[in-house]
Design an enzyme around this catalytic site. Structure first.
Site, PDB file in Angstrom:
ATOM      1  N   GLU A   5       0.817  -1.219   0.000  1.00  0.00           N
ATOM      2  CA  GLU A   5       0.000   0.000   0.000  1.00  0.00           C
ATOM      3  C   GLU A   5       0.854   1.274   0.000  1.00  0.00           C
ATOM      4  O   GLU A   5       0.545   2.240   0.677  1.00  0.00           O
ATOM      5  CB  GLU A   5      -0.939  -0.001   1.209  1.00  0.00           C
ATOM      6  CG  GLU A   5      -1.901  -1.177   1.228  1.00  0.00           C
ATOM      7  CD  GLU A   5      -2.789  -1.217   2.461  1.00  0.00           C
ATOM      8  OE1 GLU A   5      -3.896  -1.763   2.375  1.00  0.00           O
ATOM      9  OE2 GLU A   5      -2.361  -0.689   3.500  1.00  0.00           O
ATOM     10  N   GLU A  59      -7.029  -7.562  -0.590  1.00  0.00           N
ATOM     11  CA  GLU A  59      -7.644  -7.382   0.727  1.00  0.00           C
ATOM     12  C   GLU A  59      -9.103  -6.960   0.589  1.00  0.00           C
ATOM     13  O   GLU A  59      -9.393  -5.799   0.309  1.00  0.00           O
ATOM     14  CB  GLU A  59      -6.894  -6.348   1.570  1.00  0.00           C
ATOM     15  CG  GLU A  59      -5.510  -6.777   1.993  1.00  0.00           C
ATOM     16  CD  GLU A  59      -4.870  -5.820   3.005  1.00  0.00           C
ATOM     17  OE1 GLU A  59      -5.614  -4.989   3.594  1.00  0.00           O
ATOM     18  OE2 GLU A  59      -3.644  -5.894   3.194  1.00  0.00           O
TER      19      GLU A  59
END
Length: 845
Positions: A188, A256
């Site tokens: 991320e 995710e």
């Protein structure tokens, strides 16, 4: 006479080995590539449905059952981060044992015949202490985390190479015949790249470094929209159906999907409805997704001091498998049915391009069809309020609001995300007294023998240093402990007005985090902490008793986990920044620049008296009446293992704040911190409409966490050493072990509920008890118009009196059963104008 040919032993061994390997799907090295549609294994496109299970957040004894539960839930892949800080304890000193036995975990996945996604990072975030990066690395000169910093890059590459080489040595990459089909570098980073001077350069270096490891499997970077070829960028979110990879040559991967959310001390419980989770997955697959991962599928436990800042010891995450390893139903079962329906579509999904059809203003169909005549369709209603009926291929289909129907043959509905037919489980925590190790179960209520050790308030042993002013907490402790003592003293003159009037001055403290206990002349004072919105910076105020002459001030500053993400997060300060006392004749006394004496940690922790090998390092005081509400106190008891085989939670409702251990194993931090009664909790959560983590909160006004998971494998039959360090005071006599028990299971299904013309199968209630248990009692059964929910069903105006006998005949003394809604079982002529349902609740024993 027939001659029997005896095979050489070597051939027999080879035959057994290859049979075992092939049975588990990993017989020969696999070529893993990808195209715009999916990952490709040996030339065949495959659909991957994956479960996040973090190996350090459970224990090795739980791994096989957790992985098997994921497989039984319809998944074919396991995903985990690699936790750098748990492996490299100091530069070059590595640990890969116990909960951190990474190789054993991956091999357990392999033995289950499942694939593996290994997210090496090595930065992980994950609400894990310091984002999984070792704290010691912050103190290497010139280091800036996650940046084009030579020291950081050097240590990162060294650890990455260590992990890759470890996997290669054990032949665990798919290219070697192992289960690992994808590996991840960084995590991320796109969100933070802009904050770093050479952020983009660092991201490109990380990708290049990863690819150079020659794993033989593709690399991914999640939320990295500028990832360089051949690295695949992926999506993390509650919804990823609209995500598009940066390259048209790459598959659509969701690393995710958050089926719930994590908890923080002092906050309510977040929940995500299973209907919405299923909706998000179905929409992703409908829109071309081919790799999907639940983060988390089993959240587990932040044992010891591994949680991120203020994150609870529980990392349950409202996941399909709960913290203790039990399927959370109906979520687990509902998603299992979803996965089965999706996998029925696998071949046609991955080998054709969809045709999109409008079925209404908020309704659409995506149709996949190939030259062989195979066809699959996804019908979606994205309206968040209105149910509707659509016509697809001249057939009417009922679509509830915010739902997707899956038609594996373009005709029959195999699954609708809003229709829940899987069973519901009622979980209860069954308490039992702590039993003295030399006592039997029927003596459990007799007084337990405790050993007690009281910590000194303030400086114990020799001080670490004395300094003018207030120091940063983390830079002093380097996270070797939660605790840092700040100690000083003041002289109060006899002519102070506060002494004459017996008024109490106000202690005013400002801190960068995370919490503290204040002692005046050895006595704990009660105060209020007010936190700045969205931060752990807080103000502490307390009325304090002072006396004429010397007054000792001991402030115990505490961290509750370290930040796990954010730009420059490793530079986030902790500890006291200002200490003042208001109420003197001359106004406010500022102690911030006084000489302060510092001591790192508390004595019992420093001496490791929680470890059975170090119990004699202090003088314990035996007693059957341990002190209550006494701060800075260690309690020890030697107890039996709780009866049964259910998972165990330690009930700490009547304790304050501290840490707990069993047989030297770190249960973790406990805290009685409550959420606000005004935190906007809900009684019922509407699954319809876009979800966020604040939408479906429960537990307002209650302690954020009451029970603390103690894995069964940590127990011995007897002689278990339970150690508690209580910081502010509690009642140890009310500590209990609680067995996590599935007390009831329920099913509720309606006949012809959707009204689809394509329906051609009988509705049924499916019930299944945990392993080694069978259905012993039918608590409720009604075919007709029952009302209520699991645990509180009641009969409606319409009821078939044979309902309970039918269910008992089909289900009693069985581990699982299915009760079909057929004329043979029930009087379908009852209440002809009503939509009839079957509601059942049974007990397992």
């Amino acid at each position: 006479m027939m001659r029997i040919k005896i095979l050489p032993v070597r051939l027999i061994v080879l035959f057994i080995f290859f049979s075992f390997c092939c049975f588990n799907s990993f017989c020969l090295a696999a070529n893993v590539t990808y195209d715009h549609r999916s990952l490709i294994i040996d030339g065949r496109r495959k659909l991957f449905l994956s479960a996040s299970i973090h190996y350090p957040r459970s224990v090795p004894a739980m791994w096989p059952e957790l992985i098997q539960a994921a497989k039984e839930g319809g998944l074919n892949t396991i995903e985990s981060y690699v936790f750098w800080s748990g492996h490299e304890l100091s530069p070059g000193k590595y640990y890969f044992e116990g909960r951190y036995d990474l190789v054993k975990f991956v091999k357990t996945v392999q033995q289950a015949g499942m694939y593996m996604i290994l997210r090496i990072g090595p930065f992980v975030a994950a609400e894990y202490n310091y984002g999984g990066v070792p704290v010691w690395l912050h103190y290497i000169p010139g280091t800036l985390f996650r940046s084009y910093s030579k020291p950081f890059m050097s240590y990162m590459q060294k650890f990455m190479t260590l992990i890759v080489d470890m996997m290669k040595k054990e032949k665990l990459f798919a290219s070697q015949g192992g289960p690992i089909i994808l590996a991840q570098v960084e995590n991320e980073y796109q969100w933070y790249e802009q904050f770093y001077k050479r952020g983009k350069e660092y991201a490109m270096w990380a990708a290049s470094m990863a690819v150079s490891q020659n794993t033989g499997v593709p690399w991914i970077m999640c939320q990295q929209y500028d990832a360089p070829d051949p690295v695949i960028d992926t999506c993390n979110s509650f919804y990823c159906d609209q995500f598009t990879p940066h390259s048209s040559k790459m598959p659509k991967i969701w690393t995710e999907n958050w089926p719930g959310w994590f908890k923080k001390f002092g906050a309510p419980d977040p929940h995500r409805p299973h209907q919405d989770v299923a909706f998000s997955v179905a929409r992703f697959i409908q829109k071309g997704g081919s790799v999907h991962n639940y983060y988390m599928y089993h959240g587990g436990t932040n044992f010891g001091r591994t949680s991120g800042d203020f994150v609870t010891t529980s990392y349950d995450y409202d996941a399909p498998i709960d913290e203790y390893g039990l399927p959370r139903n109906p979520k687990w079962g509902h998603l299992k049915e979803l996965h089965e329906a999706i996998m029925l579509c696998e071949d046609v999904l991955l080998n054709s391009d969809p045709i999109n059809l409008s079925l209404g203003p908020s309704q659409e169909a995506d149709v996949y069809a190939d030259s062989s005549g195979a066809c699959a369709a996804f019908l979606a209603n994205t309206d968040n309020a209105t149910d509707t009926t659509v016509v697809f291929r001249n057939v009417s289909y009922f679509l509830p609001a915010w739902s997707v129907s899956i038609l594996p043959d373009c005709k029959n509905v195999a699954f609708n995300t809003a229709k829940v037919s899987s069973q519901t489980s009622i979980i209860e925590m069954v308490p039992e007294y702590l039993q003295q190790s030399d006592s039997s179960a029927d003596e459990g209520s007799k007084a337990l023998q405790w050993d007690v050790f009281k910590e000194m308030t303030g400086i114990w042993g020799e001080a670490n240093f004395v300094k003018s002013g207030l120091v940063d907490h983390l830079n002093t402790t380097k996270d070797t402990t939660d605790y840092l003592w700040y100690t000083t003293s003041i002289i109060v003159n006899e002519d102070e007005e506060l002494l004459r009037t017996r008024s109490q001055p106000v202690l005013l403290i400002e801190s960068k985090g995370h919490t503290l206990h204040a002692f005046i002349n050895q006595e704990l004072v009660q105060g209020n902490s007010t936190y700045s919105t969205g931060t752990l910076v807080f103000s502490f105020t307390a009325l304090i008793p002072l006396k004429a002459g010397k007054n000792k001030i001991d402030l115990l500053s505490m961290t509750v986990g370290l930040p796990s993400a954010g730009p420059f997060y490793e530079w986030t300060g902790t500890g006291l920044t200002s200490v003042k006392i208001k109420g003197f004749n001359n106004g406010t006394l500022d102690l911030s620049s006084y000489n302060w004496t510092y001591k790192i940690g508390v004595q019992g922790e420093d001496l490791s008296i929680y470890n059975p090998d170090n119990l004699t390092n202090v003088n314990w005081t035996p007693t059957s009446e341990p002190p209550k509400n006494q701060p800075l106190t260690w309690y020890k008891a030697v107890v039996n293992e709780p009866v049964g085989d259910e998972p165990i939670g330690l009930d700490m409702l009547h304790m304050g704040k501290g840490q707990a251990w069993l047989n030297g194993e770190p249960i973790g931090r406990y805290w009685d911190k409550r959420s606000s009664i005004d935190d906007h909790c809900v009684q019922e959560c509407d699954y319809r409409g876009t979800f966020n983590q604040q939408k479906c909160l429960t537990g307002c006004g209650e302690p954020t966490q009451r029970w603390y998971h103690v894995p069964r494998s940590w127990f011995k039959p007897s002689g278990n050493v339970l150690v508690i360090f209580e910081e502010k005071g509690g009642d140890p006599t009310r500590i209990r072990f609680s067995r996590r028990n599935i007390s009831s299971i329920c099913g509720l299904v309606a006949a012809n509920e959707d009204g689809n013309e394509s329906s051609n199968s009988n509705a049924a209630v499916h019930l299944k008890c945990p392993k080694n248990r069978s259905i012993s009692t039918v608590k409720f059964a009604s075919f007709g118009t029952p009302t209520g929910k699991c645990g509180s069903f009641s009969m409606g105006d319409c009821h078939d009196p044979n309902s309970k006998p039918v269910v008992e005949k089909v289900c009693l003394n069985k581990n699982k059963c299915a009760i079909e809604l057929t004329e043979a079982n029930f009087n379908e002529g009852l209440c002809p104008d009503a939509t009839k349902k079957l509601a059942v609740e049974v007990m397992c024993s």
